[in-house]
Write a protein that holds these residues in place. Structure first.
Motif, PDB file in Angstrom:
ATOM      1  N   GLY A  53       0.813  -1.209   0.000  1.00 63.43           N
ATOM      2  CA  GLY A  53       0.000   0.000   0.000  1.00 63.43           C
ATOM      3  C   GLY A  53       0.850   1.264   0.000  1.00 63.43           C
ATOM      4  O   GLY A  53       0.534   2.240  -0.683  1.00 63.43           O
ATOM      5  N   SER A  60      -3.137   7.741   2.636  1.00 61.96           N
ATOM      6  CA  SER A  60      -3.666   6.634   3.412  1.00 61.96           C
ATOM      7  C   SER A  60      -3.435   6.953   4.874  1.00 61.96           C
ATOM      8  O   SER A  60      -3.263   8.099   5.246  1.00 61.96           O
ATOM      9  CB  SER A  60      -2.988   5.350   2.962  1.00 61.96           C
ATOM     10  N   TYR A  61      -3.438   5.921   5.717  1.00 63.46           N
ATOM     11  CA  TYR A  61      -3.286   6.166   7.144  1.00 63.46           C
ATOM     12  C   TYR A  61      -1.876   6.564   7.509  1.00 63.46           C
ATOM     13  O   TYR A  61      -1.608   6.991   8.617  1.00 63.46           O
ATOM     14  CB  TYR A  61      -3.712   4.935   7.940  1.00 63.46           C
ATOM     15  N   LEU A 280      -9.150  -1.688  11.041  1.00 65.01           N
ATOM     16  CA  LEU A 280      -8.153  -1.899  12.091  1.00 65.01           C
ATOM     17  C   LEU A 280      -6.778  -1.478  11.582  1.00 65.01           C
ATOM     18  O   LEU A 280      -6.241  -2.101  10.662  1.00 65.01           O
ATOM     19  CB  LEU A 280      -8.133  -3.388  12.473  1.00 65.01           C
ATOM     20  N   ILE A 281      -6.256  -0.410  12.152  1.00 69.42           N
ATOM     21  CA  ILE A 281      -4.876  -0.009  11.886  1.00 69.42           C
ATOM     22  C   ILE A 281      -4.174  -0.018  13.232  1.00 69.42           C
ATOM     23  O   ILE A 281      -4.605   0.649  14.171  1.00 69.42           O
ATOM     24  CB  ILE A 281      -4.817   1.403  11.258  1.00 69.42           C
ATOM     25  N   ASP A 284      -3.331   2.780  15.990  1.00 69.65           N
ATOM     26  CA  ASP A 284      -4.290   3.349  16.948  1.00 69.65           C
ATOM     27  C   ASP A 284      -4.221   2.668  18.308  1.00 69.65           C
ATOM     28  O   ASP A 284      -4.835   3.138  19.267  1.00 69.65           O
ATOM     29  CB  ASP A 284      -5.737   3.178  16.428  1.00 69.65           C
TER      30      ASP A 284
END
Lengths: 338, 338
Positions: A53, A60-61, A280-281, A284
Motif C-alpha cells: 500500500g 492513506s493512514y 483496524l490499523i 491506533d
C-alpha cells in the motif's frame, strides 16, 4: 567491519503486483550517530503486506514512500555506535529501520529487546502482526465461547495468532489458506478446527459451499485479511450481530477487480445481519502494546502459542521475497536474515 | 358501518421496481374478536422502504411476505370491538395491521395512543422512522459537537430526524435529497446547514465534488439510507474514525447495479480510515422505545423537532403511492389516510 551501508529504495511505482525493477539498491558510507542518535546494524527485516500500500502515491493512514526513498519496514539489529546514553554497542534493538543493512535512528524510535526468545519474534509473533491480531480481536472481534471464527491467510503471522487466540477463547476456528500444505499446517500446528484451500475453489460460490460445511452454525467473526473472493464467500454466511474486523485487503492490493459489483450484496448483509465492520490499523492501539507483551510473551515462551517463520537470506533477495509473499508464496511470517 | 374488510396482498414477487399488478385486493367479511383479540378499523397506514425487501423471497431479518398474504405494515386505527379488557371500542391504537382497512390483532400487539399530537405522528416522527434515527444515532453514530454528518433521503422521516438530532448535538449537517424542492425543505424546515440535489449529479464523482465543498472538514458520520451513487460519493470523504450506521439501501432495492465493482474501494476505505460500519435494524432496539418517546414527544409537541407528511387518500391508491415513494416521489413521511 564494512564502512558502507546498503539500502533498497522505491525506484518506480508498481502497477498491480510489484516487479524487481520497481526497487533500486544504493550504497553509501556508514553515517556516524550525532547526539541522541543510534547506528544499528540490521540482522532481521520484516516483510508485511501493508508495504504494498505504501508504494502507491495515495493518501492513506500513513505517508506513502516517495520515489527514491528507502522502503519502509521494521527491523531488528545490534547497536554499532550510539550517541545516546540509553543505548550501547551490542544492544539488540528493534525499530523502523527500512529495507537496509544499517539504519541511523533517533534513540526514542528504538526499543531494546531482552528475554530469551529468538530476536526474530520481535517482528512476528510478538511484533506488529501478533499484536494486530490480539488488539483487533479484543477491540472489534469480541469473541465469545461457542462462536465460530473464520480467518483467511490463516497461516500468516496475523491469521495464525487470531486463530490461536480465538481457539483459546473457546471458539470454533476455520482457516482459509492457499494450498494443501498450508491447510495442514493450520490444523496441525495452529489448532484450527478445520481448514479450506481457497485455491481449490474457483469462485466465491464454490468456496462458500465448502465453508458452510465446516461452519454449520454460521460465522460470528470473519477476520478480514484479504478481501476479494473470500470476503464474497463468507459474508452471506455471517450470523446476526456478526463482527468483521478489517485488517487487510491483500487480494485487492495488486489487482483491479473484474466482475459484477458485489458492494450491494455486502452492504445489504451488513444491514440485514446487523454486522459490525471496523477498520483496524494497529497504530491506533500502541498504548496496549505493553499489555500484549506481558500477556502473550509467556504464552510464546511456554509453547502455548505456535508461530511459523519463512526466512530468506540476504538483502539482495528482499524484493523477490516481497513479491513472493504478495502472491501467497510464503508460509508464516516472512523474514529477511542479513 | 361496513361489514366487509379490504386487504392488499402480495400477488407476485416484483423484479426490480414493483408494479401495480404485483398487488391484489381481497374483500372478506369482518371477523369477530375472540378472547384476547381486538378488531381495529384502520385510519392511517404507513408506507416504508423496508416493505420492498419483504416482497423478495429472501431470508432476511424478518420473514418475507408469502404470495397471497397481506402486505406487512404498521397502522393506526380505532377499536371497533374488543375481546380484551385492556381495550374498548373507540380507543385509538397502533400496531402491525398490514395494508388493510381492518385488522384483527392480539391485544398484546397493540399500543394505545394518548396525548394531543395528531394520530399520524405515531407512524412517523414518533414511530418507527423517528425512533430508528434516534436509536441508530445514539448506538452507532455517536455524534460529537463540531463534527460533520451527511444523510441522504434527508427529507424522509428517518433522514430529517437524523439531521435535526445531529444539529441539536452541535454537528454540521449536510442533506442529500432529490430535487430543488426537497433541498430547500431540508434547509428551511429541518435546519440542515447545506443540501445537495443528487439528481443534479450524474455520477458519484460529480456528487463527491459538490459534497466536498459543503463538507470542507470531511465527513464524520454518514447515515446510510440509500447505498448506490451516494455511498460511493461519500466514502472517500470520510474522516479517520468515521461512523456509518447502515439503515437502508433503497437505491439497491429495486435494481441490479451495473458498472465496476466498488466493493474494494469501500472496503479499503473502511480499513485505512478505521471506519465503524454497523447494520441497524430497529427491532434490536425496541427496549429503548419508551425512553425515546419520553425524550422526543415533548420536542415534537414544542416544535423543536419538525416533521413533514405526504398523505395519499384511500387504500386503492396505496400500491401506486408505494411505487412513487420507492422512486423518491414523496416528500416526508409517506402515509395513507383511510
Amino acid at each position: 567491519m564494512t564502512d558502507q551501508m546498503t539500502r533498497i529504495t522505491l525506484a518506480r511505482r508498481p502497477d498491480g503486483l510489484p516487479v524487481p525493477e520497481d526497487f533500486a539498491f544504493e550504497t553509501q558510507p556508514l553515517p556516524k550517530p550525532g547526539a541522541g542518535e543510534v547506528l544499528v546494524e540490521v540482522t532481521w527485516l520484516s516483510l508485511d503486506p501493508y508495504m504494498r500500500g505504501r508504494m502507491n502515491a495515495v493518501a492513506s493512514y500513513a505517508p506513502y514512500v516517495e520515489l527514491g526513498e528507502v522502503m519502509v519496514g521494521q527491523g531488528v539489529g545490534r547497536v554499532l555506535a550510539s550517541g545516546d546514553d540509553g543505548f550501547a554497542p551490542g544492544d539488540v534493538v528493534t525499530g523502523m529501520t527500512g529495507w537496509a543493512s544499517h539504519a541511523l535512528l533517533p534513540a526514542g524510535d528504538l526499543r531494546k529487546l531482552d528475554g530469551d526468545l529468538p530476536e526474530s519474534t520481535a517482528l512476528g509473533v510478538l511484533g506488529m502482526p501478533g499484536f494486530t491480531a490480539w488488539a483487533g480481536l479484543r477491540a472489534y472481534g469480541r469473541p465469545k465461547s461457542g462462536e465460530t471464527l473464520v480467518v483467511a491467510a490463516a497461516t500468516g503471522p496475523v491469521g495464525s495468532m487470531v486463530g490461536q487466540l480465538a481457539k483459546a477463547a473457546g471458539l470454533r476456528t476455520v482457516a482459509i489458506a492457499g494450498g494443501a500444505e498450508k491447510c495442514a499446517l493450520a490444523v496441525d500446528k495452529f489448532g484450527f478446527d478445520a481448514s479450506i484451500d481457497h485455491k481449490a475453489h474457483e469462485d466465491a460460490s464454490s468456496l462458500r459451499k465448502a465453508l458452510a460445511e465446516v461452519a454449520p452454525d454460521g460465522v460470528d467473526i470473519y477476520w478480514e485479511n484479504v478481501g476479494g473472493k473470500v470476503l464474497e464467500a463468507v459474508v452471506p454466511l455471517m450470523n446476526v450481530a456478526g463482527r468483521i474486523p478489517v485488517c487487510g485487503t491483500i487480494a485487492w492490493y495488486s489487482a483491479t477487480p473484474e466482475g459484477p459489483n458485489t458492494l450491494p450484496m455486502v452492504w445489504r448483509s451488513i444491514l440485514t445481519k446487523r454486522l459490525s465492520v471496523n477498520g483496524l490499523i494497529i497504530f491506533d492501539h500502541w498504548d496496549d502494546y505493553p499489555t500484549f507483551l506481558n500477556e502473550v510473551t509467556p504464552m510464546v515462551a511456554g509453547d502455548k502459542i505456535a508461530y511459523e517463520e519463512d526466512v530468506t537470506d540476504g538483502l539482495d533477495n528482499m524484493p523477490q521475497a516481497f513479491i513472493d509473499m504478495l502472491q501467497g508464496g510464503m508460509t508464516g511470517k516472512t523474514l529477511i536474515r542479513l
